[in-house]
Motif scaffolding. Sequence first.
Motif, PDB file in Angstrom:
ATOM      1  N   THR A  17       0.835  -1.193   0.000  1.00 52.76           N
ATOM      2  CA  THR A  17       0.000   0.000   0.000  1.00 52.76           C
ATOM      3  C   THR A  17       0.873   1.247   0.000  1.00 52.76           C
ATOM      4  O   THR A  17       1.824   1.342   0.771  1.00 52.76           O
ATOM      5  N   LEU A  31      -7.188   3.158  -4.068  1.00 56.23           N
ATOM      6  CA  LEU A  31      -7.352   1.715  -3.874  1.00 56.23           C
ATOM      7  C   LEU A  31      -7.241   0.990  -5.211  1.00 56.23           C
ATOM      8  O   LEU A  31      -6.598  -0.066  -5.307  1.00 56.23           O
ATOM      9  N   LEU A  61      -9.126  -2.271  -4.437  1.00 58.77           N
ATOM     10  CA  LEU A  61     -10.558  -1.940  -4.415  1.00 58.77           C
ATOM     11  C   LEU A  61     -11.370  -3.217  -4.616  1.00 58.77           C
ATOM     12  O   LEU A  61     -11.392  -3.789  -5.696  1.00 58.77           O
ATOM     13  N   VAL A  96     -11.903  -0.615   4.119  1.00 56.64           N
ATOM     14  CA  VAL A  96     -10.716   0.038   3.568  1.00 56.64           C
ATOM     15  C   VAL A  96      -9.546  -0.153   4.524  1.00 56.64           C
ATOM     16  O   VAL A  96      -8.438  -0.486   4.100  1.00 56.64           O
ATOM     17  N   ILE A 130      -5.985  -2.001   3.424  1.00 55.79           N
ATOM     18  CA  ILE A 130      -4.683  -1.326   3.360  1.00 55.79           C
ATOM     19  C   ILE A 130      -3.770  -1.685   4.540  1.00 55.79           C
ATOM     20  O   ILE A 130      -2.667  -1.169   4.650  1.00 55.79           O
TER      21      ILE A 130
END
Length: 191
Positions: free
Chosen positions: A2, A90, A96, A158, A162
């Motif tokens: 990330t 993302l 995503l 989210v 991440i």
Amino acid sequence: MTSSKLLEDFKYLRGHCIDLVHAYFTYTRLFNDKNRDLLTKVAPTFFSDIADIMLRDWLLQVCKLMDPPSTTRKGVTIENITIKLINEQLTDNKLLSLEIEDLANKLLIYGEKIKPARDKRLAHFDRDHQVNGLVLGATTESELDQFLVNLQKYCDEVGIAIGLGPLDFGRGGCKGDVLDFLKYLRKMQNA
């Protein structure tokens, strides 16, 4: 891996979401039917003004989440920390998921319902909408409740994607919050 920008931007977004949820619970704890008589006896104009200010601010703060990922002003592009920006990042990081995308879409649909209030009355003083007096940005209580649930889920999903993990926004207050304030007002009314 990330990107550090995504991590940083998401921390800002999630902090904003936490502030939104806390503001919502402060408002609902203070301005409910149980407290109406007390607040009216103590300072009706003051509390009515505070309720209006808090509601307007809450709508503005929610709408910030729905803004485009960037805005161009005088030829300069400025990023906005929004759901759309986070989703773009993302996507760039191949993180995503369908669940995140679905939750984001639900949040954005809610935002589209309240956005006219911001665009025509709160952020701008649109004459036609001032004169016609139409209610802008109204939602049902169940839509609001679902928005809050979806906001928590979006941030959790989210956060997991991440590597930060979920974070419960909580609903509890702390010493000196609105519940202590109300207790004090009741005590003073009975003194």
